[in-house]
Each structure stands twice: as C-alpha cells, then as structure tokens.
Scaffold this active site. Structure first.
Site, mmCIF file in Angstrom:
data_model
loop_
_atom_site.group_PDB
_atom_site.id
_atom_site.type_symbol
_atom_site.label_atom_id
_atom_site.label_comp_id
_atom_site.label_asym_id
_atom_site.label_seq_id
_atom_site.Cartn_x
_atom_site.Cartn_y
_atom_site.Cartn_z
ATOM 1 N N THR A 159 0.834 -1.205 0.000
ATOM 2 C CA THR A 159 0.000 0.000 0.000
ATOM 3 C C THR A 159 0.869 1.256 0.000
ATOM 4 O O THR A 159 2.002 1.231 0.513
ATOM 5 C CB THR A 159 -0.901 0.005 1.260
ATOM 6 O OG1 THR A 159 -1.421 1.319 1.458
ATOM 7 C CG2 THR A 159 -0.136 -0.369 2.526
ATOM 8 N N ASP A 160 0.321 2.346 -0.520
ATOM 9 C CA ASP A 160 1.054 3.625 -0.489
ATOM 10 C C ASP A 160 1.225 4.132 0.951
ATOM 11 O O ASP A 160 2.068 4.997 1.214
ATOM 12 C CB ASP A 160 0.353 4.686 -1.359
ATOM 13 C CG ASP A 160 -1.089 4.976 -0.949
ATOM 14 O OD1 ASP A 160 -1.594 4.370 0.022
ATOM 15 O OD2 ASP A 160 -1.723 5.832 -1.608
ATOM 16 N N GLU A 161 0.457 3.552 1.889
ATOM 17 C CA GLU A 161 0.536 4.044 3.274
ATOM 18 C C GLU A 161 1.887 3.744 3.931
ATOM 19 O O GLU A 161 2.227 4.344 4.943
ATOM 20 C CB GLU A 161 -0.595 3.448 4.127
ATOM 21 C CG GLU A 161 -1.966 3.826 3.607
ATOM 22 C CD GLU A 161 -3.065 3.638 4.637
ATOM 23 O OE1 GLU A 161 -2.792 3.741 5.843
ATOM 24 O OE2 GLU A 161 -4.207 3.388 4.216
ATOM 25 N N TYR A 179 -1.277 -0.324 11.169
ATOM 26 C CA TYR A 179 -1.539 -1.020 9.893
ATOM 27 C C TYR A 179 -0.375 -0.821 8.932
ATOM 28 O O TYR A 179 0.213 -1.777 8.428
ATOM 29 C CB TYR A 179 -2.845 -0.511 9.265
ATOM 30 C CG TYR A 179 -2.971 -0.841 7.784
ATOM 31 C CD1 TYR A 179 -3.083 -2.162 7.342
ATOM 32 C CD2 TYR A 179 -2.963 0.173 6.809
ATOM 33 C CE1 TYR A 179 -3.182 -2.465 5.981
ATOM 34 C CE2 TYR A 179 -3.058 -0.121 5.466
ATOM 35 C CZ TYR A 179 -3.171 -1.440 5.046
ATOM 36 O OH TYR A 179 -3.256 -1.741 3.704
ATOM 37 N N LYS A 219 2.467 -3.409 7.325
ATOM 38 C CA LYS A 219 2.656 -3.605 5.881
ATOM 39 C C LYS A 219 4.096 -3.285 5.476
ATOM 40 O O LYS A 219 4.687 -3.972 4.642
ATOM 41 C CB LYS A 219 1.677 -2.720 5.088
ATOM 42 C CG LYS A 219 0.214 -3.093 5.222
ATOM 43 C CD LYS A 219 -0.133 -4.460 4.663
ATOM 44 C CE LYS A 219 -0.073 -4.528 3.159
ATOM 45 N NZ LYS A 219 -0.558 -5.845 2.644
#
Ligand code: NAD
Length: 345
Positions: A137-139, A163, A167
């Site tokens: 994810t870009d997060e 989260y 990741k």
C-alpha cells in the site's frame, strides 16, 4: 516464470481486491488453476467469489496464513507456480484499537508464505523462476504534508499507524527474501481502491451504506485529508502486468490519478446518489443526500495526504488507469444499490 501449467495461490481472495482479482484472472486466463487461501475473517466473504465457485479450475482453501504448518501443507499438496499475496488485516481504525492481529497476519503471515514458497520452490530447483507478488500500500511511505510531493518507489518507508507499520515490515521481509535467497519477488503499492465487493467499514461503502439507509454520513475531522482513488479493476490490470512482466526484485507504485479531499469525494458521491436514487430521497424529508453529512472526531494520527508517482509502471509496463472517477463511482453506486442486501451483513 515457469512455462508449464500455472497454479497460482491467491491469499485473501475472499476480500475486496483479492476477489475482484480472482474474477479478473479466471476470465482472462481460463487455463490457470486458482487456489484461494483465506481465513474468512469478518472482512472476507464467500459471497464475493460465489460467481467462480463452480469453475473447475478454482479451489477455495479455508486457512490462516499465520499458521505455518497449514501454509506449508498447501505448498506440499499443490504445485504452486506463483503467489499473489493479498491477505491482510487492512483497516487502519482496527489497528489503532488493537495492533496484534495486524502483526500476526500481515507480518507473520507474510514470512510464513515466503518461507513455505522458498522451501517448496528450492526443492523443485525453481526458486528464481516462480514468482512471489506481494500486495502492499502507499501508506507504507507515510504522509505528505503539502499538495505537490509524491512518493516514488525509492521513498524510504515511514509508516505512521500500526496497519502501515505492519505492511512496511512485510515489505522489508519480502525484500530480504529477494536479497538473501534470490527469490523472484515483486512488490506493488497502490493508492486507495474503490469498487464492487468492498467491506462496508471503508470510506466509500460507509458513505453509500449510510446514505442509502438515510443515516448520518460520518466524516473524520474537517474532511480535508486527501486520498488518491483507484478503481479496483484498473488495479487488477496493473497486478496482472506486474505479476507476469514486472522485473524480479522491483517495486511498483500504482496510482489512480484522482486526488480528492474526503469531504469533496463525499459530496461528489452524494450528488451521484441524488441522481441515481431519487426514490430513496423521496422516502425521507431531505432534498439531497448531502444533508446527511456529519463531522465526527478525527482518527488519531490521521495521515494528511497520500500520493504516488507511478511513472515506473506507466513507462516500463505500459499501464494506465482506464476508469474515470465519475464512471467508477457510478458503477460502484450501481453495484451497492443492487447488491446491498448481500453486503449489509
Ligand atoms: P480486505 O480486508 O477486504 O480483505 C482481506 C482478506 O484477507 C479477507 O478476505 C480476509 O478474510 C483475509 N485474511 C485476513 N487475515 C487472514 C489470515 N490470517 N489468513 C488468511 N486470510 C486472511 O482487504 P483488501 O482491501 O482487499 O486489501 C487486500 C490487500 O491490498 C491488503 O494486503 C491491503 O493491505 C492491500 N491494499 C488495499 C488497499 C485498499 O484500498 N483496499 C489499498 C492498497 C493496498
């Protein structure tokens, strides 16, 4: 990549993106054997894969990727030629409540898959041929504090909630298996997805479920957080290209080119709903779904803006998103309006 019969292990295929991906590949590659390994947490539902259940090349396996024995048995029982790893605890709010399940699934689960794949493929002498595609994810890159910067694939990870920390940890383990064991891995990091089959806890399904039930539509803080939106089918096309043609050891960003503040996006959806669901409005004493918007306390540590520079996948693999936000949102509203009884649970 191996040239024989393809048997791909899709993890988390009963969730939002995984189930859309299974539909996509079952149609595009009817000869592929698809194994769907999913624990069926609250976020997964077999309803999402109901349409492919009778496909003779599809098999569902209920199981937890945090259980190494189970994962290694799956590799022992099937000649898996590639892994596309979606399974994750994926909701930031839940990770703020309790980060432990995120570590078990996202970190331990990922290393279990890497280890079982390595062991199995090494025994077959195919470690560098068979592909492990990790969905990220870009997060993981953190938060942008201005309106112009973008994350590239080289941006150092700077996760800011449990989260994204889990990741980013998983990404680093995937990279370590590439460097240490020369496994054939790729990582893709996409922006926010939207479309059919998304769990109602996420922003767009929440807006739609609340609006269609004529309940207040909650918006965190002042609604000025900016996200980039990618239609899930465009994501699936990107994953297909990366899985089959991406360079081993590389990471690819996937963006939607649609940056909106949460508030503007919500208003846009309300305007579409006004047009597409006038009958629901007629039942209530409101003239627009916008009247249901309600501001609520912000999420702690809410990242301000995510935006990815996705020139790498555009230039090296020739991908670009096809769906405009307006058409994608209309397709999504249409799906939720008709499938609503199924997703309400
Ligand atoms: P989701 O929450 O809809 O689905 C996750 C699936 O994983 C569910 O079917 C669940 O049952 C399964 N699962 C959870 N824990 C498991 C475990 N221990 N063992 C086996 N299965 C398990 O998630 P999603 O939105 O489809 O996201 C899929 C992937 O894409 C995730 O890795 C997520 O980090 C990533 N991602 C999502 C988005 C997005 O906007 N949704 C954006 C970027 C990246």
């Amino acid at each position: 990549m191996t040239n024989g019969k393809q048997t791909i292990l899709v993890t988390g295929g009963a969730g939002f993106i995984g189930s859309n991906f299974i539909h996509y590949i079952a149609e595009k590659y009817p000869d592929y054997q698809i194994l769907n390994l999913d624990k069926l947490t609250y976020a997964g539902s077999l309803t999402n894969v109901h349409d492919v259940e009778t496909n003779p090349n599809y098999l569902f396996i209920k199981g937890d990727i945090a259980d190494y024995r189970l994962v290694s048995d799956v590799f022992a029982q099937h000649d898996i030629t590639g892994v596309i790893h979606f399974a994750a605890e994926s909701h930031v709010d839940n990770s703020i409540e309790n980060a432990s399940p995120f570590v078990f699934t996202n970190v331990v689960g990922t290393v279990n898959l890497l280890q079982a794949a390595k062991q199995s493929w090494e025994e077959k002498g195919e470690l560098s041929e068979r592909r492990f595609h990790h969905i990220s994810t870009d997060e993981v890159y953190g938060s942008l504090e201005n309106e112009t910067d973008q994350f590239t694939e080289e941006t150092p990870y700077d996760p800011r909630n449990p989260y994204s920390a889990s990741k980013a940890s998983a990404n680093m383990l995937v990279k370590s298996y590439s460097h240490t064991h020369e496994m054939n891995v790729v990582i893709s990091s996409s922006s926010n997805n939207y479309g059919p089959r998304q769990h109602k806890e996420k922003l767009i399904p929440t807006i739609l479920s609340k609006a269609l039930s004529l309940e207040p539509i909650p918006i965190y803080g002042d609604g000025q957080n900016i996200r980039d939106w990618l239609f899930v089918e465009d994501h699936c096309r990107a994953l297909d290209l990366i899985y089959h043609q991406g360079a081993a050891g590389e990471s690819y960003n996937i963006g939607g080119g649609n940056e909106w503040t949460n508030l503007d996006l919500t208003v846009k959806i309300c305007l579409i709903l006004n047009e597409m669901n006038p009958d629901v409005l007629d039942q209530a004493s409101i003239s627009s779904f916008q009247d249901l918007i309600t501001f609520v306390d912000d999420r702690p540590g809410h990242d301000l803006r995510y935006s990815v520079d996705d020139r790498k996948i555009r230039e090296s693999l020739g991908w670009k998103p096809n769906m405009s936000l307006d058409s994608g949102l209309r397709a999504t509203v249409e799906w939720y309006s008709h499938k609503w009884e199924q997703v309400k649970i």
